[in-house]
Write an enzyme that holds these catalytic residues in place. Structure first.
Site, PDB file in Angstrom:
ATOM      1  CG  HIS A 125     -36.749  55.000 -23.941  1.00 58.65           C
ATOM      2  ND1 HIS A 125     -35.633  54.220 -24.123  1.00 58.65           N
ATOM      3  CD2 HIS A 125     -37.249  55.241 -25.176  1.00 58.65           C
ATOM      4  CE1 HIS A 125     -35.473  54.009 -25.420  1.00 58.65           C
ATOM      5  NE2 HIS A 125     -36.436  54.608 -26.080  1.00 58.65           N
ATOM      6  CG  ASP A 202     -34.164  59.934 -20.606  1.00 50.65           C
ATOM      7  OD1 ASP A 202     -33.934  60.813 -21.451  1.00 50.65           O
ATOM      8  OD2 ASP A 202     -34.605  58.807 -20.895  1.00 50.65           O
ATOM      9  CD  GLN A 205     -39.019  61.951 -26.562  1.00 47.09           C
ATOM     10  OE1 GLN A 205     -39.469  62.937 -27.152  1.00 47.09           O
ATOM     11  NE2 GLN A 205     -38.625  60.868 -27.216  1.00 47.09           N
ATOM     12  CE  LYS A 228     -35.122  60.660 -28.526  1.00 41.61           C
ATOM     13  NZ  LYS A 228     -35.801  59.792 -29.489  1.00 41.61           N
ATOM     14  CB  CYS A 366     -38.296  51.947 -26.467  1.00 44.39           C
ATOM     15  SG  CYS A 366     -37.768  51.571 -28.129  1.00 44.39           S
TER      16      CYS A 366
END
Ligand code: C6P
Length: 408
Positions: A125, A202, A205, A228, A366
């Protein structure tokens, strides 16, 4: 195989928004990778905060301030336990993953120089690319890119070749937002540590789908956005190993992050406050903890198993549509499907799906380097959460067929 223990209809009752209609049709919400929906248990926590104990934290001797402080710190402890961090002070509240990554990138400015290398994956991202490019501009370090294959899996042979003693930092998403690929982060972390590099994962997700154990992973930094994982927007976390967080300078200066201030010299507070300047998103932090409690009460193993069923079913059904190409077919995938149909622009499909009540994301997500890799302007992305159903997937498939019929 049907997951019989998972009562999705009971779970759906927790989400008031799932009852609404869009354009006269029942809402089918498949934009969960952008932002998940919020259960009433979490909404109630926010209402309760503003109704009963709204006050600034860590500052007041009065009852409301103490209650707010206790609730905020309890949420930090919930998040610590969720990630199995050693100490609650290794959990820094931020405004989300973007803020978390910028905080670390800013801190490394003091530790890097020309000749140092940073290793990033091709499927990131923008928020795990741009802060590091800015860091490289300031320090003279260079950014190396680990490529992926046509299935959307990282090329680990290339990773091995690029990794070297000059590599100071490796950063990679746990799950790709654009493709759904689950990356082999254990291997990445172990290999990076073998050359002395630090690793930031990261987890934006991954967090909606499974738990990460930061001690078992031995990861240096891990990030989550609350919105999220059924929490509110504008809040997230950075996990950092104590040693690293102590080494990094503060990101922002202001109230609450200091030990002593004078015009001659200012000293900084200890962890986690050194990185939490200013009044934070208090209600958001408390609700973030409540959201994680909510998901843990359902059970992440159950969530992952059910979402896998949805993924398999949706993949099978969508593939029946002539001309439909799935972008990202990694062997290990979370419940995200990116696709295109023939040469139809993804935006056009998305606009018709919206008219039919189906919410998906369209565009580059993104993650423009991913789009460049697959030579597409963007994709239609359907991302599933544990409160979605196979019937909703049937509605998506019918809506895509209808859109394709209209646009071809
Ligand atoms: N991806 C999507 O639709 P923030 O905006 O700071 O909460 O999260 C940024 C971010 C970082 N990493 C990954 C892997 C992400 O998916 C996201 C957010 C959303 O895919 C909105 S762009």
């Amino acid at each position: 195989m049907t997951n019989t223990t998972f009562d999705v209809q009971a779970i759906r009752k927790d989400f008031p928004i799932l009852n609404r209609e869009v354009n006269g049709r029942p809402l089918v919400y498949f934009d969960n990778a952008a932002t998940s929906q919020t259960p009433k248990q979490v909404i109630d926590v926010i209402v309760d905060y503003y109704s009963r104990y709204n006050a600034n934290i860590h500052r007041g001797v009065h009852t409301l301030s103490q209650e707010a402080t206790d609730a905020y710190e309890k949420a930090r402890e919930t998040l610590r336990a969720h990630l199995n961090a050693k100490e609650a002070s290794e959990i820094i509240f931020t405004s989300g993953t973007t803020h978390s990554i910028n905080l670390v990138a800013n801190g490394f400015q003091a530790l890097l120089g020309p000749g140092d290398e940073l290793l990033v994956s091709e499927m990131e991202h923008h928020s795990n690319i741009v802060p590091w490019q800015m860091l490289c501009e300031k320090t003279g370090s260079t950014l190396q890119v680990v490529p992926m294959n046509e299935r959307g899996e990282l090329n680990m042979e290339a990773f091995d070749k690029l990794l070297n003693p000059q590599t100071k930092l490796v950063f990679c998403n746990h799950v790709s937002n654009a493709l759904g690929s689950i990356n082999p982060i254990e291997e990445i972390i172990n290999k990076a540590h073998a050359v002395g590099a630090a690793v930031l994962i990261d987890g934006a997700q991954a967090a909606p789908h499974f738990k990460a154990d930061v001690q078992q992973l031995d990861v240096d930094f891990y990030t989550i956005s609350a919105h999220k994982v059924c929490g509110p927007t504008g809040v997230g976390l950075l996990y950092g190993k104590r040693d690293w967080l102590e080494k990094l300078p503060p990101y922002q200066g202001g109230g609450e992050m200091i030990a002593e201030v004078s015009f001659e010299k200012t000293t900084y507070a200890g962890l986690p406050h050194k990185f939490e300047a200013g009044t934070p998103n208090i209600a958001g932090g408390i609700a973030f903890g409540a959201a994680i409690d909510y998901m843990n009460a359902i059970g992440f193993e159950q969530i992952a198993a059910y979402e896998h069923e949805l993924l398999v079913y949706a993949t099978e059904q969508l593939k029946q549509i002539e001309g439909l190409r799935i972008i990202g077919e990694a062997e290990n995938k979370a419940s995200v499907i990116s696709f295109n149909v023939g040469s139809i622009h993804p935006y056009d499909i998305g606009a018709i799906l919206d008219k039919l009540g189906v919410a998906v994301r369209t565009g580059h997500h993104c993650a423009q380097p991913v789009m460049h890799h697959f030579q597409v302007p963007g994709t239609v992305r359907a991302s599933f959460a544990f409160y979605n159903t196979k019937e909703e997937i049937d509605s998506l498939v019918e809506a895509v067929k209808k859109a394709v019929g209209m646009l071809q």
